[in-house]
Design a protein around this motif. Structure first.
Motif, short mmCIF file in Angstrom:
data_model
loop_
_atom_site.label_atom_id
_atom_site.label_comp_id
_atom_site.label_asym_id
_atom_site.label_seq_id
_atom_site.Cartn_x
_atom_site.Cartn_y
_atom_site.Cartn_z
N MET A 1 -19.88 8.00 59.70
CA MET A 1 -20.48 7.25 60.76
C MET A 1 -21.87 6.82 60.32
SD MET A 1 -19.93 8.81 64.32
CE MET A 1 -18.46 8.80 65.12
N THR A 2 -22.11 5.65 60.64
CA THR A 2 -23.42 5.12 60.26
C THR A 2 -24.35 5.17 61.45
OG1 THR A 2 -22.82 2.88 60.80
CG2 THR A 2 -22.36 3.59 58.55
N GLY A 3 -25.57 4.86 61.23
CA GLY A 3 -26.58 4.89 62.29
C GLY A 3 -26.33 3.83 63.35
N LYS A 4 -25.69 2.73 62.89
CA LYS A 4 -25.41 1.66 63.83
C LYS A 4 -24.29 2.06 64.78
CE LYS A 4 -26.92 -2.37 61.36
NZ LYS A 4 -26.60 -3.69 60.92
N GLU A 5 -23.31 2.80 64.30
CA GLU A 5 -22.19 3.23 65.14
C GLU A 5 -22.64 4.29 66.13
OE1 GLU A 5 -18.92 4.51 62.82
OE2 GLU A 5 -18.79 2.65 61.73
N ARG A 6 -23.57 5.09 65.71
CA ARG A 6 -24.04 6.16 66.60
C ARG A 6 -24.85 5.62 67.77
NH1 ARG A 6 -26.19 11.16 63.05
NH2 ARG A 6 -24.20 11.72 62.18
N ARG A 9 -22.72 4.42 70.75
CA ARG A 9 -22.05 5.59 71.30
C ARG A 9 -23.06 6.47 72.04
NH1 ARG A 9 -18.36 9.54 67.68
NH2 ARG A 9 -17.13 10.33 69.39
N LEU A 10 -24.21 6.67 71.48
CA LEU A 10 -25.27 7.47 72.07
C LEU A 10 -25.78 6.81 73.36
CD1 LEU A 10 -26.68 10.08 71.36
CD2 LEU A 10 -28.45 8.75 70.23
N ALA A 11 -25.83 5.52 73.37
CA ALA A 11 -26.28 4.79 74.56
C ALA A 11 -25.30 4.99 75.72
CB ALA A 11 -26.45 3.31 74.24
N ARG A 12 -24.00 4.96 75.38
CA ARG A 12 -22.99 5.17 76.43
C ARG A 12 -23.05 6.59 76.96
NH1 ARG A 12 -18.32 2.44 73.21
NH2 ARG A 12 -18.31 4.53 72.40
N LEU A 13 -23.20 7.55 76.10
CA LEU A 13 -23.29 8.95 76.52
C LEU A 13 -24.56 9.22 77.31
CD1 LEU A 13 -21.98 10.85 73.37
CD2 LEU A 13 -20.85 10.59 75.58
N SER A 14 -25.64 8.59 76.96
CA SER A 14 -26.90 8.82 77.68
C SER A 14 -26.83 8.27 79.10
CB SER A 14 -28.07 8.22 76.92
OG SER A 14 -27.97 6.81 76.91
N ARG A 15 -25.99 7.27 79.31
CA ARG A 15 -25.82 6.75 80.67
C ARG A 15 -25.06 7.74 81.56
NH1 ARG A 15 -23.31 1.03 79.72
NH2 ARG A 15 -23.11 1.78 77.62
N LEU A 16 -24.22 8.54 80.96
CA LEU A 16 -23.45 9.53 81.71
C LEU A 16 -24.29 10.73 82.13
CD1 LEU A 16 -20.11 9.57 79.69
CD2 LEU A 16 -20.56 8.45 81.87
N VAL A 17 -25.24 11.09 81.35
CA VAL A 17 -26.10 12.23 81.64
C VAL A 17 -27.29 11.74 82.45
CG1 VAL A 17 -27.53 14.04 80.62
CG2 VAL A 17 -25.41 13.35 79.49
N PRO A 18 -27.55 12.35 83.64
CA PRO A 18 -28.67 11.87 84.45
C PRO A 18 -29.99 12.15 83.75
CG PRO A 18 -27.69 13.80 85.43
CD PRO A 18 -26.84 13.43 84.24
N GLY A 19 -30.88 11.23 83.90
CA GLY A 19 -32.18 11.37 83.26
C GLY A 19 -33.26 11.56 84.31
#
Length: 125
Positions: A1-6, A9-19
């Motif tokens: 996995m490259t930094g671009k793929e992460r 994916r990280l952006a989608r996961l961060s939307r699921l976790v309340p901030g």
């Protein structure tokens, strides 16, 4: 996995976790629920106090009704005692009244039916 793929994916996961912003958005809702529950409890308390006051007043009025009914019955017995025939006879004699004799009737044409007599004091009683 490259930094671009992460990063997507990280952006989608961060939307699921309340901030930080999610807690601030919930504060008005929580305050609204607390205010509604508090006002509901206060309303129930006032309603209960009002019902208790009405209950005490009802008990007081029932007691007063019982007392007045007892007094009315006592007064009725007293009136019945005064209106008994022997009590009336005794009171009439105390006032100087005497029993009448045989009744005498006056006809429309002026004739008297019966033998009129003067009432005499009765010494028998």
């Amino acid at each position: 996995m490259t930094g671009k793929e992460r990063s997507p994916r990280l952006a989608r996961l961060s939307r699921l976790v309340p901030g930080q912003g999610a807690g601030a958005a919930r504060t008005p809702f929580v305050l609204l629920v607390v205010v509604l529950l508090g006002s509901g409890l206060l309303t129930l308390l006032l309603l209960n106090a009002s019902l208790n006051q009405g209950s005490f007043e009802l008990s007081k009025l029932k007691k007063q009704t019982r007392e007045l009914t007892d007094e009315q019955q006592q007064l009725q017995q007293e009136v019945d005692g005064y209106s008994a025939p022997d009590a009336l006879d005794k009171r009439a004699r105390e006032l100087g009244m005497v029993p009448g004799g045989a009744p005498v009737f006056l006809r429309p044409d002026g004739k008297v039916v019966g033998e009129p007599e003067t009432a005499a004091p009765d010494s028998g009683r």
